[in-house]
Scaffold this active site. Structure first.
Site, PDB file in Angstrom:
ATOM      1  N   CYS A   1      50.900  23.552  59.763  1.00  0.00           N
ATOM      2  CA  CYS A   1      50.249  23.357  58.479  1.00  0.00           C
ATOM      3  C   CYS A   1      49.192  22.276  58.689  1.00  0.00           C
ATOM      4  O   CYS A   1      49.288  21.493  59.620  1.00  0.00           O
ATOM      5  CB  CYS A   1      51.231  22.870  57.423  1.00  0.00           C
ATOM      6  SG  CYS A   1      52.568  24.023  57.136  1.00  0.00           S
TER       7      CYS A   1
ATOM      8  N   ARG B   1      45.515  25.902  61.658  1.00  0.00           N
ATOM      9  CA  ARG B   1      46.911  25.466  61.701  1.00  0.00           C
ATOM     10  C   ARG B   1      47.805  26.257  60.749  1.00  0.00           C
ATOM     11  O   ARG B   1      49.021  26.139  60.786  1.00  0.00           O
ATOM     12  CB  ARG B   1      47.003  23.983  61.330  1.00  0.00           C
ATOM     13  CG  ARG B   1      46.201  23.077  62.206  1.00  0.00           C
ATOM     14  CD  ARG B   1      46.329  21.652  61.748  1.00  0.00           C
ATOM     15  NE  ARG B   1      47.677  21.181  61.915  1.00  0.00           N
ATOM     16  CZ  ARG B   1      48.165  20.661  63.032  1.00  0.00           C
ATOM     17  NH1 ARG B   1      47.390  20.561  64.090  1.00  0.00           N
ATOM     18  NH2 ARG B   1      49.393  20.254  63.101  1.00  0.00           N
TER      19      ARG B   1
ATOM     20  N   TRP C   1      51.354  27.301  56.652  1.00  0.00           N
ATOM     21  CA  TRP C   1      51.883  28.380  57.492  1.00  0.00           C
ATOM     22  C   TRP C   1      53.366  28.404  57.181  1.00  0.00           C
ATOM     23  O   TRP C   1      54.102  27.502  57.558  1.00  0.00           O
ATOM     24  CB  TRP C   1      51.625  28.055  58.963  1.00  0.00           C
ATOM     25  CG  TRP C   1      52.002  29.146  59.914  1.00  0.00           C
ATOM     26  CD1 TRP C   1      51.225  30.210  60.294  1.00  0.00           C
ATOM     27  CD2 TRP C   1      53.221  29.274  60.654  1.00  0.00           C
ATOM     28  NE1 TRP C   1      51.903  30.987  61.190  1.00  0.00           N
ATOM     29  CE2 TRP C   1      53.126  30.446  61.434  1.00  0.00           C
ATOM     30  CE3 TRP C   1      54.394  28.530  60.723  1.00  0.00           C
ATOM     31  CZ2 TRP C   1      54.145  30.870  62.275  1.00  0.00           C
ATOM     32  CZ3 TRP C   1      55.424  28.954  61.562  1.00  0.00           C
ATOM     33  CH2 TRP C   1      55.279  30.108  62.327  1.00  0.00           C
TER      34      TRP C   1
ATOM     35  N   ASN D   1      53.826  18.725  56.661  1.00  0.00           N
ATOM     36  CA  ASN D   1      53.756  19.595  57.834  1.00  0.00           C
ATOM     37  C   ASN D   1      54.998  19.308  58.664  1.00  0.00           C
ATOM     38  O   ASN D   1      55.241  18.162  59.009  1.00  0.00           O
ATOM     39  CB  ASN D   1      52.478  19.277  58.630  1.00  0.00           C
ATOM     40  CG  ASN D   1      52.459  19.960  59.989  1.00  0.00           C
ATOM     41  OD1 ASN D   1      53.050  21.018  60.164  1.00  0.00           O
ATOM     42  ND2 ASN D   1      51.790  19.349  60.942  1.00  0.00           N
ATOM     43  N   GLY D   2      55.788  20.348  58.956  1.00  0.00           N
ATOM     44  CA  GLY D   2      56.998  20.148  59.734  1.00  0.00           C
ATOM     45  C   GLY D   2      58.160  20.858  59.071  1.00  0.00           C
ATOM     46  O   GLY D   2      57.957  21.736  58.221  1.00  0.00           O
TER      47      GLY D   2
ATOM     48  N   GLU E   1      48.897  37.112  80.403  1.00  0.00           N
ATOM     49  CA  GLU E   1      47.937  36.517  79.475  1.00  0.00           C
ATOM     50  C   GLU E   1      47.027  37.585  78.858  1.00  0.00           C
ATOM     51  O   GLU E   1      46.755  37.549  77.659  1.00  0.00           O
ATOM     52  CB  GLU E   1      47.108  35.444  80.207  1.00  0.00           C
ATOM     53  CG  GLU E   1      46.017  34.795  79.389  1.00  0.00           C
ATOM     54  CD  GLU E   1      46.520  34.024  78.164  1.00  0.00           C
ATOM     55  OE1 GLU E   1      47.741  33.896  77.989  1.00  0.00           O
ATOM     56  OE2 GLU E   1      45.665  33.586  77.373  1.00  0.00           O
TER      57      GLU E   1
ATOM     58  N   LYS F   1      46.854  38.140  74.882  1.00  0.00           N
ATOM     59  CA  LYS F   1      45.570  37.992  74.185  1.00  0.00           C
ATOM     60  C   LYS F   1      45.303  39.212  73.327  1.00  0.00           C
ATOM     61  O   LYS F   1      44.915  39.124  72.174  1.00  0.00           O
ATOM     62  CB  LYS F   1      44.479  37.839  75.264  1.00  0.00           C
ATOM     63  CG  LYS F   1      43.315  36.998  74.976  1.00  0.00           C
ATOM     64  CD  LYS F   1      43.512  35.518  75.021  1.00  0.00           C
ATOM     65  CE  LYS F   1      44.781  35.003  74.502  1.00  0.00           C
ATOM     66  NZ  LYS F   1      45.012  33.632  74.438  1.00  0.00           N
TER      67      LYS F   1
ATOM     68  N   GLU G   1      47.905  39.599  70.308  1.00  0.00           N
ATOM     69  CA  GLU G   1      47.852  38.616  69.224  1.00  0.00           C
ATOM     70  C   GLU G   1      46.666  38.821  68.294  1.00  0.00           C
ATOM     71  O   GLU G   1      46.769  38.549  67.112  1.00  0.00           O
ATOM     72  CB  GLU G   1      47.961  37.165  69.727  1.00  0.00           C
ATOM     73  CG  GLU G   1      46.852  36.648  70.584  1.00  0.00           C
ATOM     74  CD  GLU G   1      47.121  35.228  71.116  1.00  0.00           C
ATOM     75  OE1 GLU G   1      47.939  34.492  70.549  1.00  0.00           O
ATOM     76  OE2 GLU G   1      46.479  34.867  72.117  1.00  0.00           O
TER      77      GLU G   1
ATOM     78  N   HIS H   1      61.390  50.714  87.237  1.00  0.00           N
ATOM     79  CA  HIS H   1      62.765  50.429  86.825  1.00  0.00           C
ATOM     80  C   HIS H   1      62.942  50.582  85.321  1.00  0.00           C
ATOM     81  O   HIS H   1      63.811  49.944  84.738  1.00  0.00           O
ATOM     82  CB  HIS H   1      63.169  49.022  87.289  1.00  0.00           C
ATOM     83  CG  HIS H   1      63.145  48.883  88.775  1.00  0.00           C
ATOM     84  ND1 HIS H   1      64.015  49.569  89.603  1.00  0.00           N
ATOM     85  CD2 HIS H   1      62.330  48.185  89.596  1.00  0.00           C
ATOM     86  CE1 HIS H   1      63.743  49.275  90.863  1.00  0.00           C
ATOM     87  NE2 HIS H   1      62.716  48.441  90.884  1.00  0.00           N
TER      88      HIS H   1
ATOM     89  N   LYS I   1      47.814  27.988  65.529  1.00  0.00           N
ATOM     90  CA  LYS I   1      47.391  27.490  66.832  1.00  0.00           C
ATOM     91  C   LYS I   1      48.333  26.414  67.359  1.00  0.00           C
ATOM     92  O   LYS I   1      48.601  26.327  68.543  1.00  0.00           O
ATOM     93  CB  LYS I   1      45.979  26.937  66.737  1.00  0.00           C
ATOM     94  CG  LYS I   1      45.459  26.508  68.100  1.00  0.00           C
ATOM     95  CD  LYS I   1      43.990  26.630  68.204  1.00  0.00           C
ATOM     96  CE  LYS I   1      43.524  26.443  69.623  1.00  0.00           C
ATOM     97  NZ  LYS I   1      43.804  27.607  70.472  1.00  0.00           N
TER      98      LYS I   1
HETATM   99  C1  G6P Z   1      50.665  28.963  69.941  1.00  0.00           C
HETATM  100  C2  G6P Z   1      49.239  29.384  70.199  1.00  0.00           C
HETATM  101  C3  G6P Z   1      49.079  29.813  71.662  1.00  0.00           C
HETATM  102  C4  G6P Z   1      49.529  28.683  72.577  1.00  0.00           C
HETATM  103  C5  G6P Z   1      50.955  28.251  72.269  1.00  0.00           C
HETATM  104  C6  G6P Z   1      51.302  26.971  72.994  1.00  0.00           C
HETATM  105  O1  G6P Z   1      51.505  30.070  69.986  1.00  0.00           O
HETATM  106  O2  G6P Z   1      48.871  30.428  69.341  1.00  0.00           O
HETATM  107  O3  G6P Z   1      47.720  30.102  71.922  1.00  0.00           O
HETATM  108  O4  G6P Z   1      49.439  29.119  73.903  1.00  0.00           O
HETATM  109  O5  G6P Z   1      51.103  27.973  70.875  1.00  0.00           O
HETATM  110  O6  G6P Z   1      50.502  25.948  72.461  1.00  0.00           O
HETATM  111  P1  G6P Z   1      50.086  24.642  73.230  1.00  0.00           P
HETATM  112  O7  G6P Z   1      49.258  23.875  72.246  1.00  0.00           O
HETATM  113  O8  G6P Z   1      51.365  23.936  73.585  1.00  0.00           O
HETATM  114  O9  G6P Z   1      49.320  25.052  74.436  1.00  0.00           O
END
Ligand code: G6P
Length: 608
Positions: free
Chosen positions: A2, A27, A75, A101-102, A481, A485, A488, A504, A603
């Site tokens: 948040c 956020r 969020w 936030n939390g 990755e 990507k 998401e 497998h 994020k």
């Molecule tokens: C969230 C973000 C990802 C990120 C992950 C870890 O899920 O959407 O893009 O890789 O958190 O975040 P950090 O800030 O620890 O890299």
């Protein structure tokens, strides 16, 4: 998770708070709210949906006059996204407003007690208990009431609070969720992150755990959880203000993809001196590096994926056993900390709750913790024994690109440095690797200039329902990755497989037209991956091959081939990720989705 923004000063507060929230929307973006003291009462407005709904509803704050206020972009964790569950939350008398936030972990117990005392709850949130608890403990001194609440709640929080009794003040407190305080000549700010206040001030105080601040026009006073006054020293933010703007690009993600050459240069250049790698920040002596027995890398999401590449590179070059773990698993599995081991935490935000918990566990076991972090002054950076910063600059798009690329290069630097000290590579090989490393940003620039080819391919796959990525070794790490990507931001189901593992189980999903992205950049593994391509093609798959120019015969096996330039095998991930980032971007764009703010994601994940 948040975003919090608050302001007190000489300017109308609401527009400043709404601007601040707009920089924090990454956020959380399922609802937003704001409370402003209008001279008589605390006037609150909340709206489900993106911040623009609240912005329009309040005519960019014009309908909320006043010089002191707090705001929030949410969020959802406890309680679905709705107007009622949006923050701020107020007590029944509308005299105390809170943004949070939390997560308050013991909110169930607290709520039951408050209900027994007659408090009525309007929302389903954990935050609302804070508004009622503050009412319960308030005897005229806000700091004392906040202290009492802090002593009783469990979990994580960054709080912004207003008391009608103290109308020209903002109070804030934190534990395990980020919060900064900014000051300039015209006013004072609270915010979850720097971009929210960057256009107003560069002077910030980083709130530490269990600290409280009281802001008024006259003063900025800090207290500890026992209400004792404490002194704090401000820091100066040196970010370029334009770094947090789109700068002509349609989306932050596209901008950040294009910033990768610069971000990588900024990350490696200061650390390469006279053909050597200098990592002064490491906090380990050369002897300690030579004596290292084991490295454990712990992270979440894309940062975890860089750890998987890091494992391959560190083991290959420095010959140290490396274990990679997801922070959410690591923290609860009673991990073993062998003597002579090093724990590396990787995190863009430096605030991810699980990664932070893993760090604390390691420190409690006297394990040396090195972190690879992008956000300067973040919790993980501050609590680690040593930090290697990635100099990616602010990353706004939820889907990480440039921070990921910088994390990879920090692993290359570490692996080369360790390899040289441990004598596991020759000086000549070190030099060859160094030359290759320096060349990466130019090679990425070259790849970015061919993005239309990827857009063309992406546009043919907008309606696909499933995509499989496969590769071996570093190519597999890269596939993890590439797949994340894509899923998401495009909402297409995708999975990444170690190519040898496909038979497998997953091969049963192959049918006519199934799209498979096969990455084959590792020379030694190339024939093996080609065999896997043949296997899936036999079952009808349509294969996009991603390889390097010497492997032109890929055209005999795959239906569509993308080439990336050649570099050292262990650095290939830095080049092959570029087309996969662009592929995800263009699929999301083509499907008309919100590229920078994909649904349900945030994020910075500061809750478990
Ligand atoms: C969230 C973000 C990802 C990120 C992950 C870890 O899920 O959407 O893009 O890789 O958190 O975040 P950090 O800030 O620890 O890299």
């Amino acid at each position: 998770m948040c975003g919090i923004a608050g302001y007190i000063g000489k300017e109308p507060a609401a527009p400043i708070i709404l601007d601040g929230l707009s920089k924090l929307e990454y956020r959380g973006y399922d609802s937003a709210g704001i409370a402003v003291f209008d001279g008589e009462s605390i006037h609150m407005e909340k709206a489900m949906g993106r911040l623009r709904v609240l912005d329009e509803m309040t005519r960019h704050g014009a309908l909320l006059p006043g010089f002191c206020g707090i705001g929030h972009t949410r969020w959802a964790t406890h309680g679905c996204p709705s107007d009622t569950n949006a923050h701020p939350h107020m007590n029944a008398e509308n005299t105390i407003a809170v943004v949070h936030n939390g997560i308050i972990e013991n909110y169930g117990k607290l709520k039951r007690r408050l209900e027994q005392k007659g408090y009525r709850f309007a929302s389903e949130t954990d935050t609302e208990v804070l508004a009622h608890m503050l009412t319960e403990y308030y005897r005229g001194d806000p700091v004392e009431a906040i202290e009492k609440v802090m002593h009783r709640v469990e979990g994580s929080y960054a709080l912004g609070i207003m008391f009608l009794d103290h109308p020209h003040h903002i109070y804030a407190a934190r534990k395990d969720s980020p919060l900064i305080v900014g000051t300039d000549d015209t006013g004072k700010f609270i915010a979850s992150d720097v971009p929210a206040i960057l256009q107003y001030t560069r002077t910030v105080y980083y709130m530490e755990n269990e600290e409280i601040v009281c802001l008024s026009n006259e003063h900025t006073r800090f207290f500890n959880i026992d209400g004792e006054s404490i002194e704090k020293t401000p820091a100066t933010i040196d970010w370029d203000i334009h770094a947090a703007e789109k700068g002509g690009y349609e989306h932050f993600m596209l901008k950040e993809i294009h910033e990768q050459p610069k971000a990588i240069r900024d990350t490696i250049s200061p650390r390469i001196r006279e053909d050597d790698i200098v990592l002064e920040e490491l906090g380990l002596s050369d002897d300690a590096i030579r004596a290292l027995q084991k490295i454990t890398i712990v992270a979440c999401g894309s940062a975890y994926h860089t750890g998987v590449t890091g494992k391959y590179v560190l083991e290959e070059l420095a010959r140290i056993p490396v274990e990679v773990d997801l922070a959410s698993e690591f923290r609860y599995r009673n991990p073993l900390y062998a003597p002579g081991s090093l724990l590396i935490i990787v995190s863009q935000s430096g605030e991810t709750a699980d990664s932070l918990a893993a760090l604390r566990d390691a420190k409690a076991h006297n394990c040396h913790v090195l972190s690879i972090v992008n956000v300067v002054g973040s919790s993980i950076a501050r609590e680690s024994d040593a930090v290697l910063y990635t100099w990616a600059g602010p990353e706004i798009s939820v889907a990480t690109t440039k921070a990921y690329s910088c994390q990879l290069t920090v692993f290359y630097l570490l692996a080369m440095k360790f390899a040289r000290l441990r004598g596991t590579i020759t000086p000549r090989r070190f030099q060859t690797l160094l030359d290759a490393l320096r060349l990466l940003p130019d090679q990425i620039e070259g790849l970015l200039s061919q993005k239309e080819k990827i857009q063309f391919f992406a546009n043919h796959y907008l309606a696909t329902e499933h995509i499989f990525f496969m590769g071996r070794g570093i190519d597999y790490a890269l596939c993890l990755e590439g797949s994340l990507k894509l899923k998401e931001i495009s909402y297409i189901h995708s999975e990444a497989y170690a190519a040898g593992e496909l038979k497998h189980g997953t091969i049963s999903l192959m049918e006519e037209g199934t799209l498979v992205v096969a990455v084959a950049t590792q020379d030694a593994l190339y024939p093996k991956t080609v065999s896997n391509i043949v296997e899936v093609k036999t079952r009808g798959a349509f294969v996009m091959g991603l390889t390097t120019l010497p492997h032109r015969d890929m055209e005999n096996h795959a239906d569509y081939v993308l080439y990336v330039p050649q570099t050292e095998n262990c650095f290939m991930g830095s080049l092959s990720i570029i087309p996969l980032q662009l592929f995800a971007y263009y699929v999301s764009l083509g499907r008309g989705l919100d590229v920078d703010k994909p649904r349900n994601l945030a994020k910075s994940v500061t809750v478990e």
